[in-house]
Design an enzyme around this catalytic site. Sequence first.
Site, PDB file in Angstrom:
ATOM      1  N   TYR A 197       0.821  -1.211   0.000  1.00 40.98           N
ATOM      2  CA  TYR A 197       0.000   0.000   0.000  1.00 40.98           C
ATOM      3  C   TYR A 197       0.859   1.268   0.000  1.00 40.98           C
ATOM      4  CZ  TYR A 197      -4.075  -2.883   0.122  1.00 40.98           C
ATOM      5  OH  TYR A 197      -5.035  -3.798  -0.245  1.00 40.98           O
ATOM      6  N   GLN A 253     -15.504   0.843  -7.008  1.00 37.63           N
ATOM      7  CA  GLN A 253     -14.765  -0.274  -6.402  1.00 37.63           C
ATOM      8  C   GLN A 253     -13.298   0.115  -6.225  1.00 37.63           C
ATOM      9  OE1 GLN A 253     -16.376  -2.918  -9.712  1.00 37.63           O
ATOM     10  NE2 GLN A 253     -15.934  -4.384  -8.117  1.00 37.63           N
ATOM     11  N   ASN A 254     -12.928   1.254  -6.800  1.00 36.79           N
ATOM     12  CA  ASN A 254     -11.515   1.636  -6.784  1.00 36.79           C
ATOM     13  C   ASN A 254     -11.154   2.294  -5.462  1.00 36.79           C
ATOM     14  OD1 ASN A 254     -11.475   0.704  -9.344  1.00 36.79           O
ATOM     15  ND2 ASN A 254     -11.526   2.722 -10.314  1.00 36.79           N
ATOM     16  N   HIS A 272     -14.970  -0.185  -1.519  1.00 35.09           N
ATOM     17  CA  HIS A 272     -13.820  -1.008  -1.133  1.00 35.09           C
ATOM     18  C   HIS A 272     -12.753  -0.209  -0.382  1.00 35.09           C
ATOM     19  CE1 HIS A 272     -14.833  -4.198  -4.441  1.00 35.09           C
ATOM     20  NE2 HIS A 272     -15.620  -4.262  -3.386  1.00 35.09           N
ATOM     21  N   CYS A 297      -7.488   2.356  12.878  1.00 38.79           N
ATOM     22  CA  CYS A 297      -6.999   1.440  13.896  1.00 38.79           C
ATOM     23  C   CYS A 297      -7.804   0.153  13.787  1.00 38.79           C
ATOM     24  CB  CYS A 297      -7.182   2.062  15.279  1.00 38.79           C
ATOM     25  SG  CYS A 297      -6.767   0.908  16.613  1.00 38.79           S
ATOM     26  N   CYS A 301      -1.713   2.911  16.840  1.00 36.70           N
ATOM     27  CA  CYS A 301      -2.671   3.885  17.363  1.00 36.70           C
ATOM     28  C   CYS A 301      -2.292   4.222  18.809  1.00 36.70           C
ATOM     29  CB  CYS A 301      -4.048   3.236  17.315  1.00 36.70           C
ATOM     30  SG  CYS A 301      -5.386   4.181  18.011  1.00 36.70           S
ATOM     31  N   SER A 329     -14.824  -6.077 -14.314  1.00 34.90           N
ATOM     32  CA  SER A 329     -14.913  -7.377 -14.986  1.00 34.90           C
ATOM     33  C   SER A 329     -16.163  -8.167 -14.608  1.00 34.90           C
ATOM     34  CB  SER A 329     -13.684  -8.213 -14.651  1.00 34.90           C
ATOM     35  OG  SER A 329     -13.604  -8.391 -13.252  1.00 34.90           O
ATOM     36  N   ALA A 353     -12.774   3.578 -21.564  1.00 35.82           N
ATOM     37  CA  ALA A 353     -13.570   4.513 -20.773  1.00 35.82           C
ATOM     38  C   ALA A 353     -13.291   5.966 -21.172  1.00 35.82           C
ATOM     39  CB  ALA A 353     -13.281   4.303 -19.286  1.00 35.82           C
TER      40      ALA A 353
HETATM   41  P1  NAD Z   1     -10.835  -6.003 -12.877  1.00 37.93           P
HETATM   42  O1  NAD Z   1      -9.371  -5.789 -12.985  1.00 37.93           O
HETATM   43  O2  NAD Z   1     -11.321  -7.339 -12.477  1.00 37.93           O
HETATM   44  O3  NAD Z   1     -11.506  -5.645 -14.275  1.00 37.93           O
HETATM   45  C1  NAD Z   1     -11.219  -4.455 -14.959  1.00 37.93           C
HETATM   46  C2  NAD Z   1     -12.096  -4.386 -16.202  1.00 37.93           C
HETATM   47  O4  NAD Z   1     -11.821  -3.156 -16.845  1.00 37.93           O
HETATM   48  C3  NAD Z   1     -11.860  -5.514 -17.192  1.00 37.93           C
HETATM   49  O5  NAD Z   1     -13.094  -6.091 -17.534  1.00 37.93           O
HETATM   50  C4  NAD Z   1     -11.223  -4.815 -18.409  1.00 37.93           C
HETATM   51  O6  NAD Z   1     -11.698  -5.368 -19.604  1.00 37.93           O
HETATM   52  C5  NAD Z   1     -11.740  -3.392 -18.251  1.00 37.93           C
HETATM   53  N1  NAD Z   1     -10.838  -2.372 -18.808  1.00 37.93           N
HETATM   54  C6  NAD Z   1      -9.485  -2.397 -18.925  1.00 37.93           C
HETATM   55  N2  NAD Z   1      -9.040  -1.257 -19.464  1.00 37.93           N
HETATM   56  C7  NAD Z   1     -10.134  -0.487 -19.674  1.00 37.93           C
HETATM   57  C8  NAD Z   1     -10.326   0.836 -20.200  1.00 37.93           C
HETATM   58  N3  NAD Z   1      -9.307   1.597 -20.642  1.00 37.93           N
HETATM   59  N4  NAD Z   1     -11.599   1.311 -20.264  1.00 37.93           N
HETATM   60  C9  NAD Z   1     -12.652   0.563 -19.844  1.00 37.93           C
HETATM   61  N5  NAD Z   1     -12.520  -0.688 -19.368  1.00 37.93           N
HETATM   62  C10 NAD Z   1     -11.275  -1.199 -19.265  1.00 37.93           C
HETATM   63  O7  NAD Z   1     -11.370  -4.866 -11.929  1.00 37.93           O
HETATM   64  P2  NAD Z   1     -12.715  -4.736 -11.034  1.00 37.93           P
HETATM   65  O8  NAD Z   1     -13.846  -5.410 -11.710  1.00 37.93           O
HETATM   66  O9  NAD Z   1     -12.810  -3.283 -10.678  1.00 37.93           O
HETATM   67  O10 NAD Z   1     -12.430  -5.548  -9.696  1.00 37.93           O
HETATM   68  C11 NAD Z   1     -11.205  -5.596  -9.160  1.00 37.93           C
HETATM   69  C12 NAD Z   1     -11.040  -5.221  -7.704  1.00 37.93           C
HETATM   70  O11 NAD Z   1      -9.729  -4.683  -7.692  1.00 37.93           O
HETATM   71  C13 NAD Z   1     -11.857  -4.129  -7.126  1.00 37.93           C
HETATM   72  O12 NAD Z   1     -12.349  -4.650  -5.952  1.00 37.93           O
HETATM   73  C14 NAD Z   1     -10.900  -2.977  -6.787  1.00 37.93           C
HETATM   74  O13 NAD Z   1     -11.036  -2.598  -5.431  1.00 37.93           O
HETATM   75  C15 NAD Z   1      -9.523  -3.532  -6.953  1.00 37.93           C
HETATM   76  N6  NAD Z   1      -8.593  -2.737  -7.778  1.00 37.93           N
HETATM   77  C16 NAD Z   1      -8.640  -1.362  -7.694  1.00 37.93           C
HETATM   78  C17 NAD Z   1      -7.802  -0.595  -8.489  1.00 37.93           C
HETATM   79  C18 NAD Z   1      -7.856   0.921  -8.353  1.00 37.93           C
HETATM   80  O14 NAD Z   1      -8.200   1.430  -7.284  1.00 37.93           O
HETATM   81  N7  NAD Z   1      -7.582   1.664  -9.423  1.00 37.93           N
HETATM   82  C19 NAD Z   1      -6.941  -1.210  -9.407  1.00 37.93           C
HETATM   83  C20 NAD Z   1      -6.915  -2.626  -9.464  1.00 37.93           C
HETATM   84  C21 NAD Z   1      -7.753  -3.373  -8.647  1.00 37.93           C
END
Ligand code: NAD
Length: 248
Positions: free
Chosen positions: A70, A105-106, A123, A131, A154, A193, A235
């Site tokens: 992290y 989810q990010n 998430h 803590c 803490c 995904s 995107a």
């Molecule tokens: P995932 O990695 O499972 O899927 C990502 C999806 O995005 C794929 O289906 C892929 O085809 C698509 N993708 C790739 N490039 C793209 C683009 N340029 N434009 C649009 N779509 C695109 O990710 P998820 O489904 O979000 O689940 C993964 C878990 O991982 C989440 O719980 C998240 O917390 C964590 N995670 C977070 C980050 C972050 O914070 N940026 C990065 C990686 C994983």
Amino acid sequence: MVKLAPYHDFQPLALEPTTRVFVLTGAGISAESGIRTFRDANGLWEQYRVEDVASPEGWAANPALVWRFYSARRAQAKTVIPNPAHLALARLEDMLGERLFLCTQNVDPLHERAGSRRAVHMHGELMKSRCEQDHAPPFDDHATYLDGEPLPRCSCGGRIRPHICWFGEIPFEMDRIVEALRACDLFVTIGSSGAVYPAAGFAETARRAGAKTVYVGTEEPDNARGFDECRLGKAGDAVPLLFRAAVG
Ligand code: NAD
């Protein structure tokens, strides 16, 4: 049956003055900002095995490794900038106000950096810690830890952990999220995904409550059956063209 085609084959989604929109974003929306997805790295996240760095078992086995991971993510987050998809969603919030529910989810801070003020991080958030012992709320934390450095504690003596929902833990704010899913007219997922639950089930929940459901991403998601349309594309290209502002 889901309609699957390149994003430019679809008309923009018309927003009426009362339309309530739920947007769920996944790792794909941040890919063009330089943060790797799980999917693109075969279940690894930036070279780490997810179970080692994003699970309670990984934390119990090796907290220093978890903090190293992290810390690197925090250092990376300081260098990345939002892309046109994050910026388009911030503009959408300006137009719709509380009629937009943005759930991500990010854990990265790119929605906030783009100007979104109400993103719900189901998430958790990379730039927050808490803590693990007392029940104090999470706090802003940009600290990073090198190998061998003492790990944070803490004042109550408990260990400080990243404010992240690890695999096997319950996502944050689920009550508010389910309420918003049931209330929306239009549900959109961007770059997820469809493999990680409960988020992968949101489209079905919204659809059962009567919403139109749309996916935007580079490939068909695992939960494609839950969507009326899959708009294929990056995107950063597709999201700025996604909505037509018939709002008033
Ligand atoms: P995932 O990695 O499972 O899927 C990502 C999806 O995005 C794929 O289906 C892929 O085809 C698509 N993708 C790739 N490039 C793209 C683009 N340029 N434009 C649009 N779509 C695109 O990710 P998820 O489904 O979000 O689940 C993964 C878990 O991982 C989440 O719980 C998240 O917390 C964590 N995670 C977070 C980050 C972050 O914070 N940026 C990065 C990686 C994983």
